[in-house]
Scaffold this motif. Structure first.
Motif, PDB file in Angstrom:
ATOM      1  N   ALA A  23       6.655  -2.586   5.106  1.00 58.78           N
ATOM      2  CA  ALA A  23       7.749  -2.464   4.295  1.00 58.78           C
ATOM      3  C   ALA A  23       7.930  -3.809   3.586  1.00 58.78           C
ATOM      4  CB  ALA A  23       8.995  -2.684   5.504  1.00 58.78           C
ATOM      5  N   ALA A  24       8.114  -3.694   2.282  1.00 53.86           N
ATOM      6  CA  ALA A  24       8.055  -4.818   1.245  1.00 53.86           C
ATOM      7  C   ALA A  24       9.736  -5.245   0.862  1.00 53.86           C
ATOM      8  CB  ALA A  24       7.701  -4.241  -0.032  1.00 53.86           C
ATOM      9  N   SER A  25       9.835  -6.464   0.778  1.00 52.95           N
ATOM     10  CA  SER A  25      11.055  -7.051   0.423  1.00 52.95           C
ATOM     11  C   SER A  25      10.639  -8.134  -0.641  1.00 52.95           C
ATOM     12  CB  SER A  25      11.907  -7.835   1.562  1.00 52.95           C
ATOM     13  OG  SER A  25      11.032  -8.879   2.232  1.00 52.95           O
ATOM     14  N   GLU A  26      11.870  -8.481  -1.404  1.00 54.79           N
ATOM     15  CA  GLU A  26      11.693  -9.367  -2.628  1.00 54.79           C
ATOM     16  C   GLU A  26      10.582  -9.023  -3.636  1.00 54.79           C
ATOM     17  OE1 GLU A  26      14.368 -11.313  -2.883  1.00 54.79           O
ATOM     18  OE2 GLU A  26      15.049 -10.869  -0.936  1.00 54.79           O
ATOM     19  N   LEU A  27      10.252  -7.904  -3.535  1.00 58.80           N
ATOM     20  CA  LEU A  27       9.505  -7.423  -4.461  1.00 58.80           C
ATOM     21  C   LEU A  27       9.797  -6.042  -5.358  1.00 58.80           C
ATOM     22  CD1 LEU A  27       6.125  -7.403  -4.971  1.00 58.80           C
ATOM     23  CD2 LEU A  27       5.983  -5.721  -3.350  1.00 58.80           C
ATOM     24  N   THR A  28       9.597  -6.274  -6.528  1.00 62.47           N
ATOM     25  CA  THR A  28      10.001  -4.762  -7.410  1.00 62.47           C
ATOM     26  C   THR A  28       8.638  -3.758  -6.959  1.00 62.47           C
ATOM     27  OG1 THR A  28      10.707  -6.012  -9.235  1.00 62.47           O
ATOM     28  CG2 THR A  28      10.776  -3.919  -9.456  1.00 62.47           C
ATOM     29  N   PHE A  29       9.059  -3.050  -5.708  1.00 62.66           N
ATOM     30  CA  PHE A  29       8.056  -2.576  -5.115  1.00 62.66           C
ATOM     31  C   PHE A  29       7.581  -1.253  -5.986  1.00 62.66           C
ATOM     32  CE2 PHE A  29       6.135  -1.076  -1.470  1.00 62.66           C
ATOM     33  CZ  PHE A  29       6.058   0.471  -1.493  1.00 62.66           C
ATOM     34  N   ARG A  30       8.373  -0.737  -6.665  1.00 63.10           N
ATOM     35  CA  ARG A  30       8.264   0.488  -7.539  1.00 63.10           C
ATOM     36  C   ARG A  30       7.151   0.386  -8.422  1.00 63.10           C
ATOM     37  NH1 ARG A  30      11.349   0.281 -11.793  1.00 63.10           N
ATOM     38  NH2 ARG A  30      13.446  -0.883 -11.690  1.00 63.10           N
ATOM     39  N   THR A  31       7.121  -1.050  -8.825  1.00 55.37           N
ATOM     40  CA  THR A  31       6.258  -1.589 -10.250  1.00 55.37           C
ATOM     41  C   THR A  31       4.863  -1.728  -9.706  1.00 55.37           C
ATOM     42  OG1 THR A  31       6.841  -3.730 -10.128  1.00 55.37           O
ATOM     43  CG2 THR A  31       8.322  -2.034 -11.137  1.00 55.37           C
ATOM     44  N   TYR A  32       4.463  -2.177  -8.226  1.00 52.03           N
ATOM     45  CA  TYR A  32       3.160  -2.451  -7.727  1.00 52.03           C
ATOM     46  C   TYR A  32       2.558  -1.272  -6.962  1.00 52.03           C
ATOM     47  CZ  TYR A  32       4.484  -7.469  -8.134  1.00 52.03           C
ATOM     48  OH  TYR A  32       4.706  -8.712  -8.705  1.00 52.03           O
ATOM     49  N   ALA A  33       1.104  -1.407  -7.396  1.00 54.70           N
ATOM     50  CA  ALA A  33       0.202  -0.743  -6.544  1.00 54.70           C
ATOM     51  C   ALA A  33       0.162  -1.252  -5.143  1.00 54.70           C
ATOM     52  CB  ALA A  33      -1.316  -1.028  -7.306  1.00 54.70           C
ATOM     53  N   MET A  34      -0.253  -0.626  -4.298  1.00 56.00           N
ATOM     54  CA  MET A  34      -0.223  -0.944  -3.004  1.00 56.00           C
ATOM     55  C   MET A  34      -1.573  -0.693  -2.062  1.00 56.00           C
ATOM     56  SD  MET A  34       2.781  -2.598  -2.369  1.00 56.00           S
ATOM     57  CE  MET A  34       2.512  -3.004  -0.713  1.00 56.00           C
ATOM     58  N   ALA A  35      -2.006  -1.461  -1.436  1.00 57.86           N
ATOM     59  CA  ALA A  35      -3.336  -1.197  -0.680  1.00 57.86           C
ATOM     60  C   ALA A  35      -3.430  -1.542   0.526  1.00 57.86           C
ATOM     61  CB  ALA A  35      -4.414  -2.031  -1.486  1.00 57.86           C
ATOM     62  N   TRP A  36      -4.351  -1.025   1.451  1.00 56.65           N
ATOM     63  CA  TRP A  36      -4.411  -1.398   2.604  1.00 56.65           C
ATOM     64  C   TRP A  36      -6.025  -2.083   2.860  1.00 56.65           C
ATOM     65  CZ3 TRP A  36      -1.127  -1.522   6.759  1.00 56.65           C
ATOM     66  CH2 TRP A  36       0.092  -0.793   6.515  1.00 56.65           C
ATOM     67  N   PHE A  37      -6.059  -3.042   3.507  1.00 56.68           N
ATOM     68  CA  PHE A  37      -7.465  -3.589   4.068  1.00 56.68           C
ATOM     69  C   PHE A  37      -7.585  -3.734   5.402  1.00 56.68           C
ATOM     70  CE2 PHE A  37      -9.283  -5.221  -0.156  1.00 56.68           C
ATOM     71  CZ  PHE A  37      -8.152  -4.928  -1.126  1.00 56.68           C
ATOM     72  N   ARG A  38      -8.865  -4.105   5.693  1.00 55.36           N
ATOM     73  CA  ARG A  38      -8.796  -4.332   7.358  1.00 55.36           C
ATOM     74  C   ARG A  38      -9.976  -5.472   7.463  1.00 55.36           C
ATOM     75  NH1 ARG A  38     -11.512   1.506   9.099  1.00 55.36           N
ATOM     76  NH2 ARG A  38     -13.672   1.156   8.083  1.00 55.36           N
ATOM     77  N   GLN A  39      -9.681  -5.983   8.461  1.00 51.70           N
ATOM     78  CA  GLN A  39     -10.790  -7.033   8.745  1.00 51.70           C
ATOM     79  C   GLN A  39     -11.155  -7.184  10.210  1.00 51.70           C
ATOM     80  OE1 GLN A  39      -9.853 -10.976   7.606  1.00 51.70           O
ATOM     81  NE2 GLN A  39     -11.895 -11.647   7.813  1.00 51.70           N
ATOM     82  N   ALA A  40     -12.441  -6.715  10.541  1.00 58.36           N
ATOM     83  CA  ALA A  40     -12.963  -6.675  12.132  1.00 58.36           C
ATOM     84  C   ALA A  40     -13.326  -8.163  12.275  1.00 58.36           C
ATOM     85  CB  ALA A  40     -13.996  -5.444  12.236  1.00 58.36           C
TER      86      ALA A  40
END
Length: 122
Positions: A23-40
């Motif tokens: 969940a995003a806040s204080e961000l113009t969410f609809r104008t940003y690409a979003m990604a998932w990363f992971r770190q083992a």
């Protein structure tokens, strides 16, 4: 201040499923690409999946293609990662990130969440 808050991590058996949310806040969410990363543990943070602002384009790491699905709900300022057929090698801390491109490099994303732990038992 931009905030990205992940949830949905946990312990699951191999072959099982989890759905992560960010969940995003204080961000113009609809104008940003979003990604998932992971770190083992002991490894570099790696790209998992990304989705454009409009959700028209998606991109996946080879290791998760066919098992993970990224989606977003711009009305809820939330991005999701549906993870199916989980393997022990998927065990990691999963982070969501916001940026302007559909890149695979972590330097392309200026905003990050704090991460959620996913542990897959074999």
């Amino acid at each position: 201040q931009v905030q990205l808050v992940e949830s949905g991590g946990g312990l699951v058996q191999a072959g099982g499923s989890l759905r992560l949310s960010c969940a995003a806040s204080e961000l113009t969410f609809r104008t940003y690409a979003m990604a998932w990363f992971r770190q083992a543990p002991g490894k570099e943070r790696e790209f998992v999946a990304a989705i454009t602002a409009s959700a028209i384009s998606k991109r996946y790491a080879d290791s998760v293609t066919g098992r993970f699905t990224i989606s977003r709900d711009n009305a809820k300022n939330t991005v999701y990662l549906q993870m199916n057929s989980l393997k022990s090698e998927d065990t990691a801390v999963y982070y969501c990130a916001a940026g302007r491109t559909l890149g695979v490099g972590k330097n392309e994303y200026p905003y990050w969440g704090q991460g959620t732990q996913v542990t897959v038992s074999s």
